[in-house]
Design an enzyme around this catalytic site. Structure first.
Site, mmCIF file in Angstrom:
data_model
loop_
_atom_site.group_PDB
_atom_site.id
_atom_site.type_symbol
_atom_site.label_atom_id
_atom_site.label_comp_id
_atom_site.label_asym_id
_atom_site.label_seq_id
_atom_site.Cartn_x
_atom_site.Cartn_y
_atom_site.Cartn_z
ATOM 1 N N LEU A 206 5.571 1.194 11.387
ATOM 2 C CA LEU A 206 5.634 1.715 10.024
ATOM 3 C C LEU A 206 4.454 2.484 9.927
ATOM 4 O O LEU A 206 3.306 2.230 10.382
ATOM 5 C CB LEU A 206 5.216 0.306 9.176
ATOM 6 C CG LEU A 206 6.486 -0.579 8.679
ATOM 7 C CD1 LEU A 206 5.485 -1.842 8.182
ATOM 8 C CD2 LEU A 206 7.398 0.063 7.645
ATOM 9 N N HIS A 207 4.502 3.549 9.344
ATOM 10 C CA HIS A 207 3.281 4.582 9.185
ATOM 11 C C HIS A 207 3.565 5.408 7.974
ATOM 12 O O HIS A 207 2.736 6.040 7.558
ATOM 13 C CB HIS A 207 3.132 5.249 10.463
ATOM 14 C CG HIS A 207 3.772 6.521 10.561
ATOM 15 N ND1 HIS A 207 5.405 6.634 10.989
ATOM 16 C CD2 HIS A 207 3.696 7.816 10.370
ATOM 17 C CE1 HIS A 207 5.617 7.805 10.847
ATOM 18 N NE2 HIS A 207 5.019 8.688 10.630
#
Ligand code: UD1
Length: 363
Positions: A206-207
């Site tokens: 997740l970014h």
């Protein structure tokens, strides 16, 4: 006279894409490449580790722009790169992907009248809230050579009025790198080091700002992954942006196997043998398509539709409960993949350089 190319990289996915282009260019007498690192990514695990593992030569120049707002990063690259390009006057500026450094470099080159080649042109999420969408649109409108990785890229560029003679369906250079390093990746001990069983764990990344910049949403996403980890081990290599947000919010995590950002080879092995990948990354959608590993993309849209049409990718949105349901359903019934996308065959870099060599001359 060799064709002088200034090749620009800034952030982690750029290194993976440029690695194969530089390797191929190095084997051809027609090209002389100068590698310019903007310094957008600078932590050893986000930058130097990739140069080492992928055998990318040390950059000839590092502009050291570092982190900052989009404007600060873009302007920083522009100011420093203008001096560099003015001194060198290359025959071509080569940019890859869709990060701030990509767009900034295309702008500088275009203003200086230096031809620009964009590798991975034409991808569109049609979502202007994504910073990368702006970067893609601006870069493409300024580019003289547009190398698309999938047919949707060609269609999008034609729809935007880009002349057909500038557009080439060349394939996917990131897949060149994957194919080149797949065997080496298989020799890393990451699965054993993390105490996992091949084929029996999930990997989550997740970014995207839309997933990690809002604390409440990020907390719900992490809880959802923890819930999933009751069904199978979940490895979560934490991107620096995400780590910073988690630390600032004091988020504690239990149940997940948290790691630092992994190197290219370890990460490739990890996703190759995963039962399920959950991600909001662009490149991982493509890698899992070739690896035939089930991928759930935690976004509302994708600029890489071929991974859904032909690959193992499914768009599952950003609602944590829906993602969890989709993950559990996928464990029961993994998607089948169809044929690999056209020209994702490990030879995209060669096609790109053939075209540039023919067009720019040299010898
Ligand atoms: C950038 C790209 C994104 C790409 C991603 C891959 C843009 C707009 N975004 O996002 O498209 O998918 O890279 O990783 O160009 N940081 C470090 N060390 C580093 C780099 C960053 O600690 O080497 C931290 C800093 O706190 C920084 C934050 O991560 O503020 C975000 O970095 P930045 O380069 O602005 O964007 P990414 O989220 O990495």
């Amino acid at each position: 006279m060799k064709i002088q190319i200034s090749a620009i990289v800034g952030a982690r996915p750029n290194f993976v894409k440029m690695a194969s282009i530089l390797e191929e260019a190095g084997r051809r007498s027609a090209f002389q490449c100068r590698l310019i690192h903007t310094g957008q990514h600078y932590s050893p695990e986000m930058s130097a580790a990739f140069f080492d593992e992928l055998g990318i030569p040390a950059p000839d120049v590092n502009l050291e722009i570092g982190s900052g707002s989009h404007t600060a990063q873009t302007a920083g690259v522009m100011l420093r790169l203008e001096t560099e390009l003015n001194e060198r006057r290359p025959d071509l500026v080569l940019v890859v992907g869709d990060v701030n450094s990509t767009m900034a470099a295309a702008l500088v080159a275009s203003k200086l009248g230096i031809p620009v080649a964009h590798v991975e042109a034409g991808l569109r999420s049609f979502d202007r809230r994504m910073p990368e969408e702006t970067n893609r649109l601006v870069t493409d409108v300024l580019s003289d050579y547009l190398f698309a990785s999938e047919p949707s890229g060609v269609r999008n560029l034609l729809n935007e009025g880009i002349p057909q003679e500038r557009i080439f369906l060349a394939g996917n250079v990131m897949i060149d790198t994957l194919m080149r390093f797949r065997d080496k990746a298989a020799q890393t001990g990451v699965i054993e080091r993390l105490g996992l069983q091949s084929g029996d764990y999930a990997v989550a990344t997740l970014h995207r700002p839309s997933n990690v910049d809002g604390v409440e949403h990020l907390a719900c996403m992490v809880s959802m992954l923890a819930e999933l980890s009751r069904h199978l081990p979940v490895v979560f290599p934490v991107h620096p942006r995400t780590r910073e947000r988690m630390e600032r919010a004091g988020l504690t995590v239990s149940g997940l196997i948290l790691t630092e950002p992994l190197g290219y080879l370890e990460f490739l092995r990890l996703i190759s043998e995963a039962r399920l990948v959950l991600t909001d990354s662009g490149g991982i959608q493509e890698e899992t398509t070739i690896l035939q590993v089930a991928c759930l993309t935690m976004r509302e849209n994708t600029e890489r539709p071929i991974t859904i049409e032909q690959g193992t990718n499914r768009l599952v949105g950003t609602d944590p409960q829906k993602i969890l349901r989709a993950a559990l359903a996928t464990l029961d019934a993994p998607p089948r993949s169809l044929a690999p996308p056209e020209l994702w065959d490990g030879r995209a870099s060669g096609r790109i350089l053939d075209i540039l060599e023919r067009s720019l001359g040299g010898g």
